[in-house]
Design an enzyme around this catalytic site. Sequence first.
Site, short mmCIF file in Angstrom:
data_model
loop_
_atom_site.label_atom_id
_atom_site.label_comp_id
_atom_site.label_asym_id
_atom_site.label_seq_id
_atom_site.Cartn_x
_atom_site.Cartn_y
_atom_site.Cartn_z
N CYS A 1 0.83 -1.20 0.00
CA CYS A 1 0.00 0.00 0.00
C CYS A 1 0.87 1.25 0.00
O CYS A 1 0.49 2.28 -0.57
CB CYS A 1 -0.96 -0.01 1.19
SG CYS A 1 -0.19 -0.38 2.77
N ASP B 1 -7.27 4.27 -1.83
CA ASP B 1 -6.99 3.27 -0.80
C ASP B 1 -6.81 1.92 -1.50
O ASP B 1 -7.75 1.14 -1.65
CB ASP B 1 -8.16 3.23 0.19
CG ASP B 1 -7.91 2.27 1.35
OD1 ASP B 1 -6.87 1.58 1.35
OD2 ASP B 1 -8.77 2.19 2.25
#
Length: 1097
Positions: free
Chosen positions: A217, A475
Amino acid sequence: MNHALKEKQDDQPETEEMDTREDAVVNHDPGDPPTVNGDAIRDQGAEGPADDMEDDDSRAEATLTYRVENISKLKETQLSPPCMVRNLPWKIMVMPRFSQHAEKSQKSLGFFLQCNGECESSSWSCNAAAELKIKNQKSGGEDFSRKIQHLFFSKENDWGFSHFMSWQDLLDPEKGYVKDDAIQLEVYVFADAPHGMSWDSRKHTGYVGLKNQGATCYMNSLLQTMYFTNKLRKAVYQMPTENDDSSRSVGLALQRVFNELQFSDKPVGTKKLTKSFGWETLDSFMQHDVQELCRVLLDNIESKMKGMKDVEGTIPQLFEGKMLSYVKCKHVDYVSSRTEPFYDIQLNVKGKKTIYESFKDYITVETLDGDNKYDAGEHGLQEAEKGVIFLSFPPVLHLQLMRFQYDPITDTNIKINDRFEFPEKLHLDQFLKSPEKIPSDYLLHAVLVHSGDNHGGHYVVYINPKGDGKWCKFDDDVVCRCTKQEAIDHNFGGHDDDLTVKHCTNAYMLVYIRESMKEDLLQPVDERHIPDSLIERLQEEKRIEAQKRKERTEAHLYMNVQVVTEDDFSGHQGNDLFDIEKINFRNFKVKKTATLMELMEILSENLKYPIQQLRPWPFAHRTNQTFRPTVLDVEADINKNVLELAEGEGPWTVFVETLSPESNQDKLPQFDKESDVLLFFKRYDPRTKSISFCGHHYMSITEKLSNILPNLCSRGNFPPGTNLILYEEVKPNLVERIEDVNLPLEKALEELMDGDIIIFQKEEPYPEHYDLPTAKDYFKDLYYRIDVTFCDKNIPSDPGFTLELSLRMNYDQIAHAVAHHLETDPYLLQFFKPQGYRDGAGNPVRCTFEGCLKDLLLVYKPRTVRKLYYQQLSIKINELENKRQFKCVWVNHKLKEEKELVLYPDKSGCVTDLLKEATQQIELSENGSGKLRLLEVISYKILSILPEDALLECLNVGNTKSYRIEEIPVEELHIGSDEVLVPVAHFHKEVFSTFGVPFLLKMKQGEAFSKVKERLQKRLEVPDKEYEKFKFAVIVMGRVTYIPEDKEYIVNLDDFLPQTVQGGGMQARPWLGLDHVNKTPKRSRNYYLEKAIKIHN
């Protein structure tokens, strides 16, 4: 049920227990009281998402209202009608609850928010904040509300309060919550876009996300930031990658990711990108530093752009600013300065409230005075001012907020979650040495955010793609619109008391773009800016991948047919006709329903033979462990499907007989399966100990074997009439001579079958001249031959080399074979058995070993690599076995250079022999004593100096024990009667936390300890400022006595002489401890999480 702490508020009704309500029984009886679900109400105080990008069901926030009639008679759980937020149904859940308090039952109202309650999937999740409220229906009365923040998922799909309000307070008319036996409930919910659901990021925002490989991420956030720096994206597209390796080119992989982000409707994968970095799978499950990845990736792109006309210099043009580092003397006219480029700026967060305070701190002038004066060359030591000032800021400004810092007190890295404000518009002229022509005014373009602590967490990025104030949250694979407040204000940090903001969530990197260059930096990038060659290449990749996907989905409809021809049998030196582990089959994917005729047509097309010139012979495993061709009735089976003929779904191995071009026929001869047999022939040559394949032949089973002898002479290139010896290859390690060739074939060969192999050789007049005179001898030897891999034990993960050896070889034969490969002396090799429980060298093999190779190898499973280990020696193995390997450490006179020594003194030798051996591997100091000594070291402390006549067989190395060789300092050669050598060791606070290199120090009776400290400082070469922090202690058996600093200590040798321990004859030797901070970097247990990022390609 999730339990939260019970709370009581003085001015509001008692409330307690925030939890999830999994055991609720929902009653939907038609007779239930009527309910009302209010319209969604948008919070007018915050800037809402763009309405044109979000339809009603995908909105981020809404207010649910629910009126509960006949509240005093409420017995069952009730649910409100659903309200859609983020494409998920949200409901108010309400029920009566009971709890025991001091032997009496207390009734309360349970109030929850439910999300996606009827979904059977277990993979979804949605993070949301909400305010649960009971409306006060009395004029002027105050509503009662509580806030929650929760990650909703299948097992916790509702969250709220088991005891939101006591039943007594709820029904008290004076409180005002009930009117006409009804209450009004309201929930304001604000939700992130869900994960694990069919959220269409492209539809709702115009953008798509990146898939998370495990812990990528942080990388996804950076890649999105780079992608939306449009000028950079355009330059990346222009990089010429036509000739690059698709799996190793970082440039091509980045082009691929950017292209898919621009045109794909689904989340984009990054596995090809990380593979191009040269990362292993494990790297994708490690969180790295974003700043480091940003620098490494930009450096890699910049190097790839060098020499490319259109894009060279793009990276510095976009990201490079300049600063001036200077030192200016106060009292003389002397200035030292240098201009330095920067690609990002690291700003302190600790103790700073705003970004402007951090910039001021960055350019704060440091005064150099006192012991820290500046060496100004000919001007000597001078008081001076040291600092930096910015000369120019780049078009794209990367600001790294230093939220992760080392804490010397806890000796760990910690995260700083303090509030730190940054504006949407940033003005930096005040931090320049002189203003630029265009004001240094910047617009916030991206906010990279971390949630969690130093040990891990989650990364997202908020981006203002067009610089118009319309923000999106990226996200990983989910993208959604968000408010400016959510993107900026909520990421200042310091929100620990605010339940609507995730704990420990704050910005750690900011990207600003120069306002005056916004149009250029965010210029539109469309298909016209992508080279045609790149588009074609990426489209071809997709076509191939789609084809592979199709093949995978249809794989169950096909079976594999492995085809061999006579050409594949040539050169094979073993049993049967080929080695299944080495052969390269011609593989054909054939539909399981295809007929034999259709298979024949495929073979005809690929092998370039007409069908009448082909005949398939399926291979079969015989009961005697052989693998031979068998007959197939082509005419009878021509319409049968291949799955039926193969008798299973596994690969079907088939020998395809083809017509020899020399036959002058137009089709293969007829084969009568009742009276004919297919034979294969091999020739053995004892001179070269080799086998040659000599083709195949049809014979009648009633024909004499002698009739084939002339044909075999021709096949073996022997003169006509040559006497031949014939053997039948029955099975591994069983080759039988055919004694009578005048018998019919069916009697000459035992259990005659298609695929039988006859080996022939010329009858030799002097067979004793050969190592393996007969084919029988050859195959017996072959039975014991195996591949053995030899690995160098001193090279970690050495792939080694492989030799074919006989299991009957003795030690000398093995040593000579390995030495021949390594081109060394066989007596300069030492061999080691493998370990039984894991990879690695085990016990050494003595050169007098009387067994054979079979005894050295472990019992292996089939097809596993057989290993032995070796090391090359500097002395002969027979000498080595009379010596002892002794590992120790050499430390030079400065106590800084450590080197591991591997010595080979005689087993029966003493310390003197060891030191003599060591002199051949070390370099003594120029003006040193030239004499060595051996020290015993345990846990970074010197235990003893070993006498030169101490026997080596008495010395043993343990886990914490080691031995050290050093040159005796000149001043320690002679120890007077009033002097003693004292062991010195480093520790910090705890006496058992020793570290560093211990040493010996000569101390004299009556000497002032201040003189000892001077000698110590000189020996350790420690700066004054650091040395001031040292404390000194005398330590005996773990008991610490600090030497006072406020008065002069005079050395008393009695303090340092061995002391008898009570209760035994042991003696404890005191040592001098230096108590100071260990500045040697510690290797974290999780050091792999912190290793440097490398892009290997």
